[in-house]
Design an enzyme around this catalytic site. Structure first.
Site, short mmCIF file in Angstrom:
data_model
loop_
_atom_site.label_atom_id
_atom_site.label_comp_id
_atom_site.label_asym_id
_atom_site.label_seq_id
_atom_site.Cartn_x
_atom_site.Cartn_y
_atom_site.Cartn_z
N ASP A 232 -33.11 -64.06 -27.92
CA ASP A 232 -32.38 -63.76 -29.16
C ASP A 232 -30.87 -63.45 -28.28
O ASP A 232 -31.02 -63.83 -27.34
CB ASP A 232 -32.40 -62.68 -30.08
CG ASP A 232 -31.71 -62.70 -31.27
OD1 ASP A 232 -30.70 -63.08 -31.36
OD2 ASP A 232 -32.33 -62.62 -32.59
N HIS B 183 -29.58 -66.65 -28.17
CA HIS B 183 -28.69 -67.37 -28.90
C HIS B 183 -27.62 -66.72 -28.22
O HIS B 183 -26.37 -67.62 -29.04
CB HIS B 183 -28.98 -66.50 -30.13
CG HIS B 183 -30.38 -67.13 -30.58
ND1 HIS B 183 -30.84 -66.29 -31.50
CD2 HIS B 183 -31.54 -67.07 -30.13
CE1 HIS B 183 -32.30 -66.93 -32.02
NE2 HIS B 183 -32.18 -67.76 -30.97
#
Length: 534
Positions: free
Chosen positions: A274, A308
């Site tokens: 992430d 991300h």
């Protein structure tokens, strides 16, 4: 408005109503914070306590939970020092709870591996989960209202999460518990009554000092986290230094300072499932209830790989993020979606103010080098409009991305005062997107787009259209038979559309079937005569 960037951009739009520091003032403020407010905690150098003396065995099987607990308790009560993990071993344990003046030291050849049984992380402790306070499973390494604590050494912290343990809770099992938690926050239920743990499937974070002061995390390698990896919450004076995070599970953010003040993240590497580093301050109404922003967060000399976002403000920034810095960093991965990323929506709210980025090399990012998104999770309506202001990006090089700039604010929530100077964006595939941005400065910015190369699917579609066009012309205007003998029969290429209709309509076959082994090609005159008669 969508802005289609030129090959070289050098224009200035006057800043309108932007409050805050200039770039020079901002970097001077960072130096002052580093000099006056961020200091590593000190520990006695002659007070080491080995967990082996408390019964720990490094065979990867013996439960060392009590050994860690007892060594930490004695070390803290005796004035502090190091609790040392012996070299060359794997030490299995449940949650480790740090106490004031304790430095947990893991040598390079040692591993602390955490148990996979969720019951080992009971009783419940006070935590913050996706920006909302609750009583939940203990983080794997936890501290509550302590000061002068550290995790050091070159060893490994293994959360022991994988595709069968912890991570599967993300996809389905956690949904009901997550919804219940967010509803409790909306209803303003007391945190002490937000009881989760067993049956609710909300994964614990890995390292979470909670309401602590003077925190150092240095040198360790962290792998296989159940949830967020390093999550200082409501802390002051935090240093994350020379840490390697390599954890690719769901929601495996690398380092998330959450409502923290005076944080330094340096010389570290993040390879995550992430966001690499995401600065937060609480989600929605619960974040506004606590109302503690994240202030003075400085990142330097860090490497970002998968993730991300490289440096992120959001999405849970209800209490705001102010004075956020990144310099001298290297961000490089085809799986790193964004470089600098600011994300929120009108339900989360919050403000990102005074963001300073300089001397960053992005070899490649998957989507956009610089991203502002006020429509996060596709939410565009709500009572708490987010904002982003006073953002300075200087001397940034991006060698490959879909977008150089993808800045999408809202008509009721403009982003203001974004300045990008002396920066280069190469091999950009798509035009910039700039919506509802006031006070944009692009000075000395070079954006070089790659030549358009249609994808294979587009080429195939175009070729199919071409064939259809040719077929139509042949069917309509060619009045002579074009006969071709094939192993399946005779094809009349002067009727391609009819031929295809017969195949897919079930009215015929690919050609005239020949039962005899003898075949004579009809003459053109005979075929033409037959056509005239019909």
């Amino acid at each position: 408005m969508r802005h289609h960037g030129l090959l070289f951009l050098s224009f200035i739009v006057p800043l309108l109503g932007v409050a805050g520091m200039t770039a020079e003032e901002g970097w001077a403020h960072a130096e002052k914070v580093l000099r006056e407010h961020i200091q590593a905690p000190a520990f006695p150098t002659d007070a080491d306590r080995s967990i082996a003396d408390f019964g720990a065995v490094g065979d990867g099987k013996t439960d060392c939970t009590e050994a860690f607990r007892n060594a930490i308790a004695l070390c803290s009560s005796s004035g502090g020092g190091r609790v040392v993990v012996p070299s060359d071993g794997v030490y299995l344990t449940g949650p480790i709870v740090l106490k004031s003046n304790v430095n947990l030291h893991i040598p390079e050849t040692s591993t602390i591996r955490f148990k996979q049984d969720p019951k080992a992380y009971l009783p419940l402790v006070r935590s913050r989960w996706e920006g909302v306070e609750l009583m939940n499973y203990s983080p794997l390494i936890y501290a509550y209202r302590e000061e002068n604590i550290a995790i050091t050494g070159g060893g490994t912290l293994d959360g022991n999460a994988n595709a069968t343990v912890w991570w599967p809770w993300k996809w389905g099992p956690q949904d009901a518990g997550r919804d219940r938690l967010f509803q409790m926050a909306e209803d303003n239920v007391l945190v002490q009554k937000r009881l989760f743990g067993e049956g609710h499937y909300l994964r614990p974070n890995f390292i979470e000092p909670f309401k602590c002061q003077n925190v150092l995390i240095e040198g360790v390698k962290i792998i296989n986290s159940p949830m967020w990896v390093i999550h200082p919450t409501f802390c002051t004076n935090v240093i994350v230094r020379s840490v390697t995070v390599d954890s690719h599970g769901p929601n495996n953010d690398g380092c998330d300072p959450d409502s923290c003040k005076d944080v330094l993240i340096e010389n570290s590497s993040f390879n995550t499932g992430d966001d690499c580093v995401a600065v937060k301050s609480g989600r929605g109404d619960d974040g506004r209830r606590v109302n503690i922003p994240s202030v003075n967060v400085i990142m330097r000399n860090c490497t970002m790989k998968d993730g991300h976002g490289g440096l992120v403000a959001g999405s849970e920034i209800a209490a705001g993020v102010r004075n956020l810095y990144a310099e001298d960093c290297h961000w490089d991965s085809p799986n790193l979606r964004y470089g600098l990323r600011i994300k929120s929506n009108p339900l989360f709210g919050g403000e990102a103010e005074n963001v300073f980025v300089r001397n960053v090399w992005m070899k490649q990012v998957e989507r956009a080098a610089i991203r502002v998104n006020f429509k996060y999770e596709r939410v565009e309506d709500g009572p708490h409009m987010p904002s982003a202001s006073n953002i300075f990006v200087e001397n940034v090089t991006s060698e490959r991305s879909q977008y150089a700039l993808q800045l999408e604010a809202l008509s009721d929530a403009w982003a203001t005062g974004i300045s990008i100077t002396n920066s280069t964006f190469l091999n950009v595939q798509r035009p910039n997107v700039i919506e509802f941005v006031d006070g944009l400065v692009l000075e000395g910015v070079d954006i070089q787009f790659v030549p358009y190369r249609p994808s294979g699917s587009i080429l195939l579609f175009g070729f199919a259209l071409l064939l259809c066009g040719v077929a139509y012309i042949v069917e309509k205007y060619v009045h002579r038979a074009i006969l071709v003998k094939t192993p399946l029969g005779v094809l009349d290429l002067s009727k391609p559309i009819t031929f295809v209709q017969n195949i897919f309509g079930g009215k015929g076959s690919m050609g005239t079937q020949v039962e005899s082994t003898h075949f004579e090609m009809p003459t053109r005159d005979a075929v033409e005569e037959e056509r005239l008669v019909s």
